[in-house]
Design a protein around this motif. Structure first.
Motif, PDB file in Angstrom:
ATOM      1  N   ILE A 112      10.183 -70.381 -41.751  1.00  0.00           N
ATOM      2  CA  ILE A 112      10.460 -68.849 -40.902  1.00  0.00           C
ATOM      3  C   ILE A 112       9.525 -68.324 -40.476  1.00  0.00           C
ATOM      4  O   ILE A 112       9.130 -67.913 -41.343  1.00  0.00           O
ATOM      5  N   SER A 113       8.973 -67.703 -39.330  1.00  0.00           N
ATOM      6  CA  SER A 113       8.121 -67.473 -38.877  1.00  0.00           C
ATOM      7  C   SER A 113       8.599 -65.725 -38.996  1.00  0.00           C
ATOM      8  O   SER A 113       9.615 -65.507 -39.329  1.00  0.00           O
ATOM      9  N   GLU A 114       7.231 -64.990 -39.624  1.00  0.00           N
ATOM     10  CA  GLU A 114       7.801 -63.524 -39.837  1.00  0.00           C
ATOM     11  C   GLU A 114       9.010 -63.312 -38.383  1.00  0.00           C
ATOM     12  O   GLU A 114       9.473 -62.019 -39.199  1.00  0.00           O
ATOM     13  N   ALA A 115       8.186 -63.456 -37.836  1.00  0.00           N
ATOM     14  CA  ALA A 115       9.056 -62.930 -36.171  1.00  0.00           C
ATOM     15  C   ALA A 115      10.354 -63.137 -36.267  1.00  0.00           C
ATOM     16  O   ALA A 115      11.375 -61.373 -36.398  1.00  0.00           O
ATOM     17  N   LEU A 116      10.360 -64.397 -36.647  1.00  0.00           N
ATOM     18  CA  LEU A 116      12.221 -64.739 -36.817  1.00  0.00           C
ATOM     19  C   LEU A 116      12.900 -64.166 -37.899  1.00  0.00           C
ATOM     20  O   LEU A 116      13.562 -64.261 -38.051  1.00  0.00           O
ATOM     21  N   ARG A 117      12.280 -63.699 -38.994  1.00  0.00           N
ATOM     22  CA  ARG A 117      12.256 -63.193 -40.435  1.00  0.00           C
ATOM     23  C   ARG A 117      13.153 -62.185 -40.507  1.00  0.00           C
ATOM     24  O   ARG A 117      13.476 -61.116 -40.954  1.00  0.00           O
ATOM     25  N   GLN A 118      11.971 -60.997 -39.448  1.00  0.00           N
ATOM     26  CA  GLN A 118      12.728 -59.532 -39.411  1.00  0.00           C
ATOM     27  C   GLN A 118      13.117 -59.642 -38.237  1.00  0.00           C
ATOM     28  O   GLN A 118      14.107 -58.619 -38.253  1.00  0.00           O
ATOM     29  N   ASP A 119      13.830 -60.650 -37.153  1.00  0.00           N
ATOM     30  CA  ASP A 119      14.770 -60.753 -36.409  1.00  0.00           C
ATOM     31  C   ASP A 119      15.960 -60.872 -36.888  1.00  0.00           C
ATOM     32  O   ASP A 119      17.463 -59.960 -36.790  1.00  0.00           O
ATOM     33  N   VAL A 120      15.899 -61.386 -38.537  1.00  0.00           N
ATOM     34  CA  VAL A 120      17.526 -62.369 -39.037  1.00  0.00           C
ATOM     35  C   VAL A 120      17.913 -61.116 -40.070  1.00  0.00           C
ATOM     36  O   VAL A 120      18.728 -61.078 -41.670  1.00  0.00           O
ATOM     37  N   ARG A 121      16.955 -60.086 -40.532  1.00  0.00           N
ATOM     38  CA  ARG A 121      16.826 -58.950 -41.583  1.00  0.00           C
ATOM     39  C   ARG A 121      17.954 -58.399 -41.974  1.00  0.00           C
ATOM     40  O   ARG A 121      18.564 -57.742 -40.780  1.00  0.00           O
TER      41      ARG A 121
END
Length: 196
Positions: A112-121
């Motif tokens: 999973i991309s870093e940007a998407l990981r930040q979104d679901v943090r």
């Protein structure tokens, strides 16, 4: 002496081990489709699965295998949704009591991309709830079997270390393990979950 019935396994003829047939593009696509039909997954995991199958079985296609193209096409068709996978995986780990760092590691391992990981943090309230869940499940802090509710220094350090290994931050781990009662810990988690 009583007559024994023969063992069915010994009756069967030993089949020679046949090597699986090498894959071609059509077979590779079928494997990918079967995989996404059975498992909630990410684009990167499908690509890795297909490449592993090519390594295991070999390749007989004219062009090199296009595992990335197959995974991307399945994502375009909606068979794979990295965002939905990330949200579901994150939620499942939090419900089991894992912290934000462990969630991030699991999503990174799934590609999973870093940007998407930040979104679901997970937010603060989710992190606190996960920490309380883990402490209750593992009988840490105020849930431990200690009669006075306070852990000795060594036990307390081990419990904090367990919380850290589960992906929780030090402050959250220290607060949960040092909570005077289970009710206090539950209230602490609920305070961060309440909308402002």
């Amino acid at each position: 002496m009583a007559h024994k019935s023969p063992n069915r396994q010994t009756e069967r003829r030993a089949r020679p081990d046949r090597a699986p047939r090498p894959l071609d593009q059509r077979k590779l696509e079928e494997l990918g489709l079967s995989y996404v039909a059975r498992f909630a997954t990410s684009v990167a995991k499908v690509e890795a699965y297909l490449l592993r199958k090519v390594r295991e079985r070999g390749w007989e296609g004219d062009a090199p295998p296009d595992a990335a193209g197959i995974a991307a096409r399945y994502a375009e068709l909606g068979y794979i949704d990295d965002e939905a996978f990330a949200r579901a995986r994150s939620g499942g780990l939090l419900r089991r009591g894992y912290g934000a760092r462990r969630v991030d590691q699991a999503l990174g391992a799934a590609g999973i991309s870093e940007a998407l990981r930040q979104d679901v943090r997970p937010e603060e309230g989710q992190q606190r709830r996960a920490a309380v869940t883990l402490a209750a499940r593992r009988r840490l802090g105020p849930w431990s079997r200690a009669t006075d509710g306070t852990a000795q220094r060594e036990t307390r350090e081990k419990q904090i270390a367990a919380m850290l290994r589960a992906g929780h931050g030090f402050e959250i781990a220290r607060t949960v393990i040092g909570a005077p009662t289970t009710a206090w810990a539950e209230q602490w988690a609920a305070e961060a979950e309440e909308p402002e």
